[in-house]
Design a protein around this motif. Structure first.
Motif, PDB file in Angstrom:
ATOM      1  N   VAL B  11     -37.767-128.693   5.346  1.00  0.00           N
ATOM      2  CA  VAL B  11     -37.371-127.694   6.340  1.00  0.00           C
ATOM      3  C   VAL B  11     -36.422-128.299   7.384  1.00  0.00           C
ATOM      4  CG1 VAL B  11     -38.214-126.041   8.069  1.00  0.00           C
ATOM      5  CG2 VAL B  11     -39.631-126.578   6.090  1.00  0.00           C
ATOM      6  N   THR B  12     -35.396-127.527   7.687  1.00  0.00           N
ATOM      7  CA  THR B  12     -34.523-127.892   8.815  1.00  0.00           C
ATOM      8  C   THR B  12     -34.934-127.051  10.012  1.00  0.00           C
ATOM      9  OG1 THR B  12     -32.623-128.551   7.492  1.00  0.00           O
ATOM     10  CG2 THR B  12     -32.160-127.745   9.705  1.00  0.00           C
ATOM     11  N   VAL B  13     -35.206-127.720  11.117  1.00  0.00           N
ATOM     12  CA  VAL B  13     -35.554-126.976  12.326  1.00  0.00           C
ATOM     13  C   VAL B  13     -34.380-127.044  13.304  1.00  0.00           C
ATOM     14  CG1 VAL B  13     -37.112-126.791  14.298  1.00  0.00           C
ATOM     15  CG2 VAL B  13     -38.024-127.435  12.052  1.00  0.00           C
ATOM     16  N   LEU B  14     -33.883-125.878  13.644  1.00  0.00           N
ATOM     17  CA  LEU B  14     -32.799-125.780  14.619  1.00  0.00           C
ATOM     18  C   LEU B  14     -33.389-125.179  15.892  1.00  0.00           C
ATOM     19  CD1 LEU B  14     -29.683-125.900  15.214  1.00  0.00           C
ATOM     20  CD2 LEU B  14     -29.627-123.509  14.482  1.00  0.00           C
ATOM     21  N   ARG B  15     -33.337-125.953  16.960  1.00  0.00           N
ATOM     22  CA  ARG B  15     -33.897-125.466  18.220  1.00  0.00           C
ATOM     23  C   ARG B  15     -32.746-125.147  19.167  1.00  0.00           C
ATOM     24  NH1 ARG B  15     -38.381-125.217  21.302  1.00  0.00           N
ATOM     25  NH2 ARG B  15     -38.150-125.877  23.451  1.00  0.00           N
ATOM     26  N   VAL B  16     -32.743-123.926  19.681  1.00  0.00           N
ATOM     27  CA  VAL B  16     -31.672-123.515  20.592  1.00  0.00           C
ATOM     28  C   VAL B  16     -32.300-123.118  21.922  1.00  0.00           C
ATOM     29  CG1 VAL B  16     -29.651-122.042  20.905  1.00  0.00           C
ATOM     30  CG2 VAL B  16     -30.416-122.604  18.590  1.00  0.00           C
ATOM     31  N   SER B  48     -37.915-120.610  21.180  1.00  0.00           N
ATOM     32  CA  SER B  48     -38.904-120.511  22.263  1.00  0.00           C
ATOM     33  C   SER B  48     -38.306-120.935  23.613  1.00  0.00           C
ATOM     34  CB  SER B  48     -40.151-121.333  21.937  1.00  0.00           C
ATOM     35  OG  SER B  48     -39.796-122.661  21.614  1.00  0.00           O
ATOM     36  N   GLY B  49     -37.204-121.679  23.587  1.00  0.00           N
ATOM     37  CA  GLY B  49     -36.568-122.065  24.842  1.00  0.00           C
ATOM     38  C   GLY B  49     -35.312-121.258  25.137  1.00  0.00           C
ATOM     39  N   LEU B  50     -35.114-120.187  24.384  1.00  0.00           N
ATOM     40  CA  LEU B  50     -33.890-119.387  24.589  1.00  0.00           C
ATOM     41  C   LEU B  50     -34.126-118.338  25.670  1.00  0.00           C
ATOM     42  CD1 LEU B  50     -30.995-119.103  23.328  1.00  0.00           C
ATOM     43  CD2 LEU B  50     -31.899-117.115  22.117  1.00  0.00           C
ATOM     44  N   ARG B  51     -33.266-118.339  26.675  1.00  0.00           N
ATOM     45  CA  ARG B  51     -33.427-117.426  27.809  1.00  0.00           C
ATOM     46  C   ARG B  51     -32.640-116.137  27.609  1.00  0.00           C
ATOM     47  NH1 ARG B  51     -31.965-116.025  32.954  1.00  0.00           N
ATOM     48  NH2 ARG B  51     -29.784-116.533  32.628  1.00  0.00           N
ATOM     49  N   GLY B  79     -40.333-117.701  17.932  1.00  0.00           N
ATOM     50  CA  GLY B  79     -40.426-118.041  19.357  1.00  0.00           C
ATOM     51  C   GLY B  79     -39.601-117.171  20.289  1.00  0.00           C
ATOM     52  N   ALA B  80     -38.933-116.140  19.764  1.00  0.00           N
ATOM     53  CA  ALA B  80     -38.111-115.296  20.645  1.00  0.00           C
ATOM     54  C   ALA B  80     -39.005-114.465  21.554  1.00  0.00           C
ATOM     55  CB  ALA B  80     -37.214-114.383  19.818  1.00  0.00           C
ATOM     56  N   SER B  81     -38.626-114.364  22.818  1.00  0.00           N
ATOM     57  CA  SER B  81     -39.378-113.522  23.750  1.00  0.00           C
ATOM     58  C   SER B  81     -38.406-112.918  24.755  1.00  0.00           C
ATOM     59  CB  SER B  81     -40.459-114.338  24.467  1.00  0.00           C
ATOM     60  OG  SER B  81     -39.851-115.357  25.243  1.00  0.00           O
ATOM     61  N   ASP B  82     -38.918-112.058  25.585  1.00  0.00           N
ATOM     62  CA  ASP B  82     -38.142-111.427  26.662  1.00  0.00           C
ATOM     63  C   ASP B  82     -36.807-110.843  26.168  1.00  0.00           C
ATOM     64  OD1 ASP B  82     -40.191-112.077  28.380  1.00  0.00           O
ATOM     65  OD2 ASP B  82     -39.319-113.993  28.925  1.00  0.00           O
ATOM     66  N   GLN B  83     -35.701-111.213  26.832  1.00  0.00           N
ATOM     67  CA  GLN B  83     -34.407-110.585  26.517  1.00  0.00           C
ATOM     68  C   GLN B  83     -34.002-110.792  25.060  1.00  0.00           C
ATOM     69  OE1 GLN B  83     -31.291-112.046  25.903  1.00  0.00           O
ATOM     70  NE2 GLN B  83     -29.969-110.246  26.141  1.00  0.00           N
ATOM     71  N   PRO B  84     -34.096-112.013  24.509  1.00  0.00           N
ATOM     72  CA  PRO B  84     -33.708-112.156  23.098  1.00  0.00           C
ATOM     73  C   PRO B  84     -34.541-111.277  22.157  1.00  0.00           C
ATOM     74  CG  PRO B  84     -33.750-114.314  24.151  1.00  0.00           C
ATOM     75  CD  PRO B  84     -34.332-113.340  25.142  1.00  0.00           C
ATOM     76  N   LEU B  85     -35.835-111.156  22.442  1.00  0.00           N
ATOM     77  CA  LEU B  85     -36.678-110.323  21.579  1.00  0.00           C
ATOM     78  C   LEU B  85     -36.293-108.847  21.707  1.00  0.00           C
ATOM     79  CD1 LEU B  85     -39.011-110.236  19.572  1.00  0.00           C
ATOM     80  CD2 LEU B  85     -40.607-110.104  21.493  1.00  0.00           C
ATOM     81  N   ALA B  86     -35.949-108.419  22.934  1.00  0.00           N
ATOM     82  CA  ALA B  86     -35.512-107.029  23.146  1.00  0.00           C
ATOM     83  C   ALA B  86     -34.260-106.730  22.322  1.00  0.00           C
ATOM     84  CB  ALA B  86     -35.255-106.772  24.631  1.00  0.00           C
ATOM     85  N   ILE B  87     -33.344-107.678  22.275  1.00  0.00           N
ATOM     86  CA  ILE B  87     -32.115-107.507  21.499  1.00  0.00           C
ATOM     87  C   ILE B  87     -32.432-107.481  19.993  1.00  0.00           C
ATOM     88  CG2 ILE B  87     -30.018-108.749  20.757  1.00  0.00           C
ATOM     89  CD1 ILE B  87     -29.378-107.454  23.268  1.00  0.00           C
ATOM     90  N   PHE B  88     -33.270-108.392  19.540  1.00  0.00           N
ATOM     91  CA  PHE B  88     -33.624-108.418  18.109  1.00  0.00           C
ATOM     92  C   PHE B  88     -34.284-107.105  17.691  1.00  0.00           C
ATOM     93  CE2 PHE B  88     -34.057-113.351  18.137  1.00  0.00           C
ATOM     94  CZ  PHE B  88     -32.689-113.460  18.062  1.00  0.00           C
ATOM     95  N   ARG B  89     -35.141-106.586  18.568  1.00  0.00           N
ATOM     96  CA  ARG B  89     -35.832-105.328  18.239  1.00  0.00           C
ATOM     97  C   ARG B  89     -34.836-104.183  18.165  1.00  0.00           C
ATOM     98  NH1 ARG B  89     -41.204-106.356  21.890  1.00  0.00           N
ATOM     99  NH2 ARG B  89     -42.440-107.316  20.245  1.00  0.00           N
ATOM    100  N   LEU B  90     -33.930-104.130  19.141  1.00  0.00           N
ATOM    101  CA  LEU B  90     -32.933-103.048  19.154  1.00  0.00           C
ATOM    102  C   LEU B  90     -32.096-103.085  17.880  1.00  0.00           C
ATOM    103  CD1 LEU B  90     -31.381-100.763  20.679  1.00  0.00           C
ATOM    104  CD2 LEU B  90     -29.827-102.556  21.466  1.00  0.00           C
TER     105      LEU B  90
END
Lengths: 169, 102
Positions: B11-16, B48-51, B79-90
């Motif tokens: 597995v390649t883990v890319l953390r942004v 998880s660290g994406l704002r 790990g997406a939460s808050d604003q990034p998760l809102a965008i992914f859901r939309l």
């Protein structure tokens, strides 16, 4: 009202969005005062801010990348009006204008890699008005986000907190 | 924005972290291209660290997703939460990326 004027380049994107984020907090705190009197119902902070910041970010990108073609040849003037019942943000620029009706909705099923900006703006804001500039007047994009609860949990909380006859806006 | 790529055996883990937007997405693109060029089949994108993310950032991740899938692999976004998760859901990407479980 809050006014900010920045060069129309992506380097100023973060500054603009920080100001917008801060304005969301101001709008909510203005709303809290009247919420106590039962006049308005507030949304939860996170989705409200996330949606407004997302929309303004896309609007700013569009101006910087398409309006000014990435060359930062003009400015973006923002006017932010936090009110108890809504947050209004007006963006003015003197770049190339566009026809919002000519922008097709993205085909989400096919996982687009671009062309999602206007869709995000329209989805997250309650009012989107665009007036192309003419005779030296700037392009004007007026965006309004209503303060209202959206989730069922929030609605039931609102009913518990205020007059049961009052319907959420 | 900060990002890191760690290659395990499988597995390649890319953390942004921070902001993945029109400003920063071009910085990430060469790394995404390299993951594809290296034919990594299993890629985990840790957000998880994406704002903050915008449509340009989404475009970069979707481009990685499509290319890895085209090579028979898979990309899992977590790990997406808050604003990034809102965008992914939309954009209905939460299910595509496997972000719904976060």
């Amino acid at each position: 009202m809050i006014r900010i004027s920045v060069p129309g380049s992506l380097g100023y994107r973060e500054l603009v969005l920080r100001a917008v984020e801060s304005s969301c907090k101001l709008a909510r705190s203005a709303g809290e005062d009247v919420q106590e009197a039962g006049h308005v119902s507030l949304p939860r902070a996170e989705p409200f801010e996330a949606e407004v910041v997302s929309a303004i970010g896309e609007a700013f990108n569009n101006i910087a990348l398409h309006g000014y073609g990435g060359a930062a040849t003009g400015r973006v003037d923002l006017e932010i009006t936090p009110a108890p019942d809504q947050l209004t943000i007006v963006l003015r620029d003197t770049g190339k204008s566009f026809d919002p009706h000519a922008v097709p909705a993205p085909d989400l099923v096919h996982l687009p890699e671009s062309g999602m900006g206007l869709y995000i703006i329209r989805s997250f804001m309650d009012l989107v008005e665009y007036t192309p500039g003419r005779d030296g007047a700037p392009n004007v994009l007026r965006l309004v986000k209503q303060m209202r609860r959206v989730s069922p949990e929030a609605r039931s909380l609102q009913r518990a907190q205020s007059d049961p006859q009052r319907r959420p806006r | 924005m900060h990002f890191s790529r760690i290659d395990g055996d499988h597995v390649t883990v890319l953390r942004v972290e921070g902001e993945l937007d029109a400003n920063t997405a071009p910085e990430l693109r060469p790394t995404l291209d390299q993951i594809v060029a290296d034919r990594r089949r299993r890629v985990t994108v840790d957000l998880s660290g994406l704002r903050l993310i915008d449509s340009s950032g989404v475009g970069a991740l979707v481009s990685l997703y499509k290319r890895v899938r085209a090579q028979g692999g898979n990309v899992h976004v977590e790990g997406a939460s808050d604003q990034p998760l809102a965008i992914f859901r939309l954009l209905r990407l939460d299910a595509v990326f496997g972000a719904a479980a976060v």
